[in-house]
Design an enzyme around this catalytic site. Structure first.
Site, PDB file in Angstrom:
ATOM      1  N   LYS A  52     -64.341  67.537 120.756  1.00 32.39           N
ATOM      2  CA  LYS A  52     -65.334  68.504 121.243  1.00 32.39           C
ATOM      3  C   LYS A  52     -65.586  68.305 122.739  1.00 32.39           C
ATOM      4  O   LYS A  52     -65.653  69.266 123.506  1.00 32.39           O
ATOM      5  CB  LYS A  52     -66.643  68.373 120.439  1.00 32.39           C
ATOM      6  CG  LYS A  52     -66.492  68.866 118.998  1.00 32.39           C
ATOM      7  CD  LYS A  52     -67.699  68.559 118.123  1.00 32.39           C
ATOM      8  CE  LYS A  52     -67.410  68.919 116.667  1.00 32.39           C
ATOM      9  NZ  LYS A  52     -68.500  68.602 115.731  1.00 32.39           N
ATOM     10  N   GLN A  96     -73.718  64.964 115.311  1.00 33.56           N
ATOM     11  CA  GLN A  96     -72.548  64.863 114.444  1.00 33.56           C
ATOM     12  C   GLN A  96     -72.950  64.270 113.090  1.00 33.56           C
ATOM     13  O   GLN A  96     -73.641  63.258 113.021  1.00 33.56           O
ATOM     14  CB  GLN A  96     -71.463  64.004 115.122  1.00 33.56           C
ATOM     15  CG  GLN A  96     -70.142  63.970 114.390  1.00 33.56           C
ATOM     16  CD  GLN A  96     -69.413  65.321 114.346  1.00 33.56           C
ATOM     17  OE1 GLN A  96     -69.609  66.177 115.212  1.00 33.56           O
ATOM     18  NE2 GLN A  96     -68.593  65.537 113.335  1.00 33.56           N
ATOM     19  N   ASP A 119     -74.483  74.391 116.327  1.00 36.68           N
ATOM     20  CA  ASP A 119     -73.798  74.147 115.051  1.00 36.68           C
ATOM     21  C   ASP A 119     -74.196  75.192 114.008  1.00 36.68           C
ATOM     22  O   ASP A 119     -73.536  75.325 112.974  1.00 36.68           O
ATOM     23  CB  ASP A 119     -74.203  72.767 114.492  1.00 36.68           C
ATOM     24  CG  ASP A 119     -73.092  71.734 114.631  1.00 36.68           C
ATOM     25  OD1 ASP A 119     -71.926  72.139 114.705  1.00 36.68           O
ATOM     26  OD2 ASP A 119     -73.419  70.529 114.666  1.00 36.68           O
TER      27      ASP A 119
HETATM   28  N1  GUN Z   1     -69.418  66.929 110.433  1.00 35.16           N
HETATM   29  C1  GUN Z   1     -68.391  67.624 109.897  1.00 35.16           C
HETATM   30  N2  GUN Z   1     -68.325  68.856 110.436  1.00 35.16           N
HETATM   31  C2  GUN Z   1     -69.329  68.947 111.322  1.00 35.16           C
HETATM   32  C3  GUN Z   1     -69.768  69.974 112.199  1.00 35.16           C
HETATM   33  O1  GUN Z   1     -69.217  71.084 112.265  1.00 35.16           O
HETATM   34  N3  GUN Z   1     -70.845  69.669 112.973  1.00 35.16           N
HETATM   35  C4  GUN Z   1     -71.479  68.463 112.918  1.00 35.16           C
HETATM   36  N4  GUN Z   1     -72.528  68.280 113.697  1.00 35.16           N
HETATM   37  N5  GUN Z   1     -71.093  67.500 112.104  1.00 35.16           N
HETATM   38  C5  GUN Z   1     -70.026  67.732 111.330  1.00 35.16           C
END
Ligand code: GUN
Length: 293
Positions: A52, A96, A119
């Protein structure tokens, strides 16, 4: 059978975003800024967050990575969320997941200002999405919809079976597929661990979205000829053949299923890269205050 190339489409979307960022820069506007909070050292989370941050660099965004050890208390994490909520330079941020067991994930999600929730996990964004209002749509479902759109895959009136009912993928993608949009307008069935007739449902499906997290769950005998198969699985299965010691494995037994499909996404290189560009798109929208003022 046509392979849906998520890597190529994601590169294309990144280019489009980079052009927009360049235009914002040229006009003296504010460069979008994404922050990510990473707690602990989970291998998968480390990799995803690193991707990311790298993607932000590629399109010209600013990014900030905030790291905590997994001994952090819930109160300390909530304080950081509050700080980011109130930092005018941060347009959007993510925490996350998963978080350590002693931290209530839902409480943390709900502490995020929904206007910075890129998100799309906050109940306000989830609720607005479910009734078709402008909002931040969570990244994986948005990425799937973008792939269907860019490949011009007809979903109207089709029978779509979603395997899995998670808050992050199954529920939102089922919702998006039934909305009065293109892609959308599908007849949607959601199957899960208690579905008694899962194979029969899959055999009737024109489109299958597999998001269970069970490696190679969907077998060739479960798919009808000409179906579109979207594989959302990303389980790290131990492997002696790779340097990292694991192999990213989808929910679809690819060798059996692919020959029957009209379209199929590979793992890796299908939905995964799209998830990241959806997050970038949301951050751009947040920076431009296009959804919420
Ligand atoms: N863990 C697995 N997929 C995601 C996501 O799209 N966003 C976040 N914040 N955590 C995750």
């Amino acid at each position: 059978m046509q392979l849906i190339d998520g890597k190529a489409i994601s590169d294309q979307v990144k280019q489009e975003i980079a052009q927009e960022v360049a235009a914002i820069k040229a006009a003296g506007g504010k460069i979008p800024h994404l922050a990510a909070i990473l707690v602990g050292h989970d291998g998968g989370s480390e990799t995803y967050v690193a991707h990311k941050v790298k993607a932000c660099e590629q399109v010209g965004f600013n990014s900030t990575l905030v790291r905590f050890e997994d001994t952090i208390t819930e109160a300390e994490l909530l304080q950081k969320v509050d700080e980011l909520n109130n930092d005018p330079d941060i347009d959007g941020f993510i925490v996350q997941l998963p978080l350590p067991k002693h931290i209530n994930e839902q409480k943390v999600i709900e502490a995020i200002d929904y206007r910075k929730d890129v998100d799309g996990f906050h109940p306000i964004n989830v609720g607005r999405m479910s009734i078709g209002l402008p909002c931040f749509v969570s990244a994986t479902p948005a990425g799937i919809m973008e792939l269907l759109k860019r490949y011009n895959i007809d979903t109207k009136g089709k029978h779509c079976v979603v395997l899995g009912r998670s808050n992050i993928v199954g529920k939102p993608v089922a919702n998006l597929m039934m909305q009065k949009t293109n892609p959308g307008n599908a007849t949607v069935t959601v199957c899960h661990s208690y579905s008694a007739d899962l194979k029969e449902q899959c055999l009737k499906a024109d489109i299958i979205i597999a998001a269970l997290g069970v490696p190679e769950f969907l077998k060739g005998e479960m798919v009808k000829e000409g179906a579109v198969v979207i594989d959302v699985g990303t389980t790290r299965v131990p492997s002696t053949q790779t340097k990292s010691g694991f192999k990213l494995t989808g929910d679809v037994k690819f060798d059996e299923v692919a020959p029957k499909c009209s379209y199929i996404t590979p793992v890796p290189g299908g939905v995964g890269p799209m998830t990241i560009v959806s997050l970038l798109k949301n951050t751009l929208l947040a920076g431009k205050k296009e959804i919420y003022k």
